[in-house]
Design a protein around this motif. Sequence first.
Motif, mmCIF file in Angstrom:
data_model
loop_
_atom_site.group_PDB
_atom_site.id
_atom_site.type_symbol
_atom_site.label_atom_id
_atom_site.label_comp_id
_atom_site.label_asym_id
_atom_site.label_seq_id
_atom_site.Cartn_x
_atom_site.Cartn_y
_atom_site.Cartn_z
ATOM 1 N N GLY A 19 -0.046 -5.574 -7.103
ATOM 2 C CA GLY A 19 -1.501 -5.722 -7.245
ATOM 3 C C GLY A 19 -2.041 -4.984 -8.467
ATOM 4 N N PHE A 20 -3.353 -5.012 -8.598
ATOM 5 C CA PHE A 20 -4.048 -4.414 -9.753
ATOM 6 C C PHE A 20 -3.753 -2.915 -9.851
ATOM 7 N N LEU A 21 -4.149 -2.160 -8.846
ATOM 8 C CA LEU A 21 -3.902 -0.720 -8.870
ATOM 9 C C LEU A 21 -2.402 -0.443 -8.813
ATOM 10 N N GLY A 22 -1.690 -1.172 -7.922
ATOM 11 C CA GLY A 22 -0.260 -0.944 -7.703
ATOM 12 C C GLY A 22 0.533 -1.040 -8.998
ATOM 13 N N PHE A 39 7.377 -2.997 -3.083
ATOM 14 C CA PHE A 39 7.383 -3.898 -1.933
ATOM 15 C C PHE A 39 6.047 -4.627 -1.930
ATOM 16 N N ASP A 40 6.095 -5.956 -1.933
ATOM 17 C CA ASP A 40 4.840 -6.720 -1.941
ATOM 18 C C ASP A 40 5.145 -8.119 -1.390
ATOM 19 N N ILE A 41 4.103 -8.758 -0.904
ATOM 20 C CA ILE A 41 4.253 -10.108 -0.365
ATOM 21 C C ILE A 41 4.481 -11.128 -1.481
ATOM 22 N N ARG A 42 4.151 -10.699 -2.729
ATOM 23 C CA ARG A 42 4.389 -11.575 -3.886
ATOM 24 C C ARG A 42 4.925 -10.727 -5.025
ATOM 25 N N GLN A 43 5.682 -11.382 -5.937
ATOM 26 C CA GLN A 43 6.154 -10.661 -7.124
ATOM 27 C C GLN A 43 5.380 -11.165 -8.324
ATOM 28 N N GLY A 55 8.152 -9.158 0.665
ATOM 29 C CA GLY A 55 8.045 -9.294 2.118
ATOM 30 C C GLY A 55 6.675 -8.861 2.606
ATOM 31 N N ASP A 56 6.464 -9.059 3.902
ATOM 32 C CA ASP A 56 5.196 -8.709 4.534
ATOM 33 C C ASP A 56 5.338 -7.309 5.129
ATOM 34 N N LEU A 57 4.401 -6.414 4.838
ATOM 35 C CA LEU A 57 4.535 -5.029 5.308
ATOM 36 C C LEU A 57 4.421 -4.917 6.827
ATOM 37 N N TYR A 143 -15.542 -6.381 7.643
ATOM 38 C CA TYR A 143 -14.265 -6.172 8.339
ATOM 39 C C TYR A 143 -13.296 -5.346 7.488
ATOM 40 N N TYR A 144 -13.379 -5.548 6.167
ATOM 41 C CA TYR A 144 -12.518 -4.775 5.263
ATOM 42 C C TYR A 144 -12.734 -3.277 5.514
ATOM 43 N N THR A 145 -14.012 -2.846 5.478
ATOM 44 C CA THR A 145 -14.315 -1.420 5.663
ATOM 45 C C THR A 145 -13.899 -0.946 7.050
ATOM 46 N N THR A 147 -11.490 -1.919 8.897
ATOM 47 C CA THR A 147 -10.041 -1.696 9.028
ATOM 48 C C THR A 147 -9.536 -0.624 8.062
ATOM 49 N N LYS A 148 -10.254 -0.382 6.953
ATOM 50 C CA LYS A 148 -9.859 0.724 6.078
ATOM 51 C C LYS A 148 -10.077 2.063 6.812
ATOM 52 N N ILE A 149 -11.105 2.120 7.658
ATOM 53 C CA ILE A 149 -11.351 3.354 8.445
ATOM 54 C C ILE A 149 -10.173 3.580 9.401
ATOM 55 N N GLY A 174 -14.974 1.714 -6.587
ATOM 56 C CA GLY A 174 -15.300 0.811 -7.706
ATOM 57 C C GLY A 174 -14.285 0.879 -8.829
ATOM 58 N N ILE A 175 -13.019 0.561 -8.504
ATOM 59 C CA ILE A 175 -11.974 0.662 -9.536
ATOM 60 C C ILE A 175 -12.164 -0.477 -10.548
ATOM 61 N N PHE A 176 -12.063 -0.149 -11.837
ATOM 62 C CA PHE A 176 -12.117 -1.201 -12.854
ATOM 63 C C PHE A 176 -11.077 -0.906 -13.933
HETATM 64 N N1 LIG Z 1 -10.445 -2.458 -6.188
HETATM 65 C C1 LIG Z 1 -11.294 -1.515 -5.755
HETATM 66 O O1 LIG Z 1 -12.406 -1.357 -6.287
HETATM 67 C C2 LIG Z 1 -10.879 -0.612 -4.651
HETATM 68 C C3 LIG Z 1 -9.669 -0.772 -3.998
HETATM 69 N N2 LIG Z 1 -9.302 0.100 -3.006
HETATM 70 C C4 LIG Z 1 -7.997 -0.014 -2.348
HETATM 71 O O2 LIG Z 1 -6.982 0.031 -3.350
HETATM 72 C C5 LIG Z 1 -5.836 -0.694 -2.919
HETATM 73 C C6 LIG Z 1 -5.384 -1.639 -4.024
HETATM 74 O O3 LIG Z 1 -6.427 -2.560 -4.301
HETATM 75 P P1 LIG Z 1 -6.344 -3.571 -5.523
HETATM 76 O O4 LIG Z 1 -5.223 -3.200 -6.411
HETATM 77 O O5 LIG Z 1 -7.725 -3.658 -6.050
HETATM 78 O O6 LIG Z 1 -6.023 -4.928 -4.769
HETATM 79 P P2 LIG Z 1 -4.994 -6.108 -5.118
HETATM 80 O O7 LIG Z 1 -5.401 -7.263 -4.278
HETATM 81 O O8 LIG Z 1 -4.898 -6.312 -6.579
HETATM 82 O O9 LIG Z 1 -3.605 -5.532 -4.603
HETATM 83 C C7 LIG Z 1 -3.231 -5.515 -3.263
HETATM 84 C C8 LIG Z 1 -1.764 -5.895 -3.165
HETATM 85 O O10 LIG Z 1 -1.390 -5.865 -1.789
HETATM 86 C C9 LIG Z 1 -0.505 -6.938 -1.555
HETATM 87 N N3 LIG Z 1 -0.479 -7.289 -0.142
HETATM 88 C C10 LIG Z 1 -1.507 -7.794 0.580
HETATM 89 N N4 LIG Z 1 -1.102 -8.046 1.840
HETATM 90 C C11 LIG Z 1 0.204 -7.671 1.912
HETATM 91 C C12 LIG Z 1 1.171 -7.697 2.948
HETATM 92 N N5 LIG Z 1 0.895 -8.183 4.158
HETATM 93 N N6 LIG Z 1 2.408 -7.238 2.681
HETATM 94 C C13 LIG Z 1 2.727 -6.783 1.445
HETATM 95 N N7 LIG Z 1 1.849 -6.755 0.420
HETATM 96 C C14 LIG Z 1 0.603 -7.191 0.653
HETATM 97 C C15 LIG Z 1 -1.065 -8.067 -2.418
HETATM 98 O O11 LIG Z 1 -0.102 -9.079 -2.653
HETATM 99 C C16 LIG Z 1 -1.478 -7.319 -3.669
HETATM 100 O O12 LIG Z 1 -0.441 -7.317 -4.630
HETATM 101 C C17 LIG Z 1 -6.234 -1.390 -1.618
HETATM 102 O O13 LIG Z 1 -5.742 -0.630 -0.542
HETATM 103 C C18 LIG Z 1 -7.758 -1.336 -1.619
HETATM 104 O O14 LIG Z 1 -8.257 -1.283 -0.308
HETATM 105 C C19 LIG Z 1 -10.114 1.144 -2.645
HETATM 106 C C20 LIG Z 1 -11.310 1.338 -3.254
HETATM 107 C C21 LIG Z 1 -11.810 0.472 -4.300
#
Ligand SMILES: NC(=O)C1=CN([C@@H]2O[C@H](COP(=O)(O)OP(=O)(O)OC[C@H]3O[C@@H](n4cnc5c(N)ncnc54)[C@H](O)[C@@H]3O)[C@@H](O)[C@H]2O)C=CC1
Length: 346
Positions: A19-22, A39-43, A55-57, A143-145, A147-149, A174-176
């Motif tokens: 993902g973005f942050l990952g 580990f991610d559901i997509r590469q 895989g799925d976590l 729902y997002y919030t 479940t994050k709690i 607010g990550i950018f």
């Molecule tokens: N983007 C933002 O402004 C903020 C994000 N966050 C948290 O930061 C974290 C990362 O967010 P982003 O990078 O923005 O999101 P993103 O959508 O870019 O990345 C999330 C990753 O999780 C993977 N994923 C989703 N379901 C999955 C599953 N069942 N099994 C394995 N992998 C799975 C997705 O494929 C994706 O690569 C999240 O936990 C989000 O809640 C927290 C605060 C602000």
Amino acid sequence: MTTRVRPSSKRCAVIGGSGFLGRHLVEKLLERGYSVAVFDIRQSYELPGVTFYQGDLCDKEALRPALKDVPLVFHCASPAPASDDRALFQRVNVQGTCTVIQACTELGVQKLVLTSSASVVYEGADIKNGTEDIPYTAKPMDYYTETKIEQEKLVLQACDKEGGLLTVAIRPHGIFGPRDPQLVPILVDTARRGKMKFIIGDGTNLVDFTFVENVVHGHILAAEHLRPESPLCGKPYHITNDEPIRFWDFMSKVLVGLGYAAPRYHLPYMLVYGLAMLLWLLAMLLRPLVAFKPTFTPMRVALAGTHHYYSCEAAKRDMGYKPLVSLTEGISRTVESYPHLRHGAP
Ligand SMILES: NC(=O)C1=CN([C@@H]2O[C@H](COP(=O)(O)OP(=O)(O)OC[C@H]3O[C@@H](n4cnc5c(N)ncnc54)[C@H](O)[C@@H]3O)[C@@H](O)[C@H]2O)C=CC1
Ligand SMILES: CC(C)=CCC[C@@H](C)[C@H]1CC[C@H]2C3=C(CC[C@]12C)[C@@]1(C)CCC(=O)C[C@@H]1CC3
């Protein structure tokens, strides 16, 4: 007899690393000499030094090979907030996080760093310089919030200082930054549809937007300072740019940087919030017949019209955090990274 490999302290796993942050986290970890299992559901990419496990976590057996012989795990996977799919959030953020904790415990992982969110305390009212002792909201706005709690509670309660798994949660806001799939793309899409002409409220509300590399820095510091005797055990930490900005100034800087007009006309906050609630109810009622997703959800309108900025003093004190990239520098690097979203781009 099976011999257990002693995990190297420079090995780690990133759940959600596609993902973005990952991905930003993975790149910084590699730079710092870690070898990384993603580990991610997509590469979404390939990099030397990274082993991918798809895989799925929620599936413990799928997780096992990625977490085996790894002392440190970052969990930054979540469904996108915009999906608004209650069952999916519940399954991935709550049940899936239980599975991650179980897998970490069974495999002898030493440290788990969760990416939580500052929105776990946000319920649509102003938060000014909020500290980590604000209680979780009893009225999460989506729902997002919700479940994050639950997810954050599970991870922090799992912390075991007596030789077990150590845990800590990072709460960004607010990550950018480059490759963000959410904030800038939604903003540009809204502008292209002619809907970014209006400022909701008087436009003076201050909020945190946090450059992705600062969020990554906070995660790595947390991992490296997490020890049985440290104050980090079982605690959440805000990580921000430490430069609250007016929500509408931030939006204008990004829009103008990409060649779009800044919003100019003011609309009363309560009017827009009321309309967003009505549209939301309508979308729920019509869901079985037509699927439409309003751009201005009650959560987004609230975020656009209230103060929500947080103190990162605890992270400064306990892990020596300080933002590495200023807001001005972060905005300009972000704008430059989106040539395809510029006004007039094909
Ligand atoms: N983007 C933002 O402004 C903020 C994000 N966050 C948290 O930061 C974290 C990362 O967010 P982003 O990078 O923005 O999101 P993103 O959508 O870019 O990345 C999330 C990753 O999780 C993977 N994923 C989703 N379901 C999955 C599953 N069942 N099994 C394995 N992998 C799975 C997705 O494929 C994706 O690569 C999240 O936990 C989000 O809640 C927290 C605060 C602000
Ligand atoms: C009013 C409008 C349509 C603005 C466009 C930008 C918005 C899409 C973003 C402005 C603040 C952002 C934000 C998040 C998502 C994108 C925005 C609403 C989060 C909800 C993402 C997940 C979190 O944990 C909290 C974030 C707060 C800020």
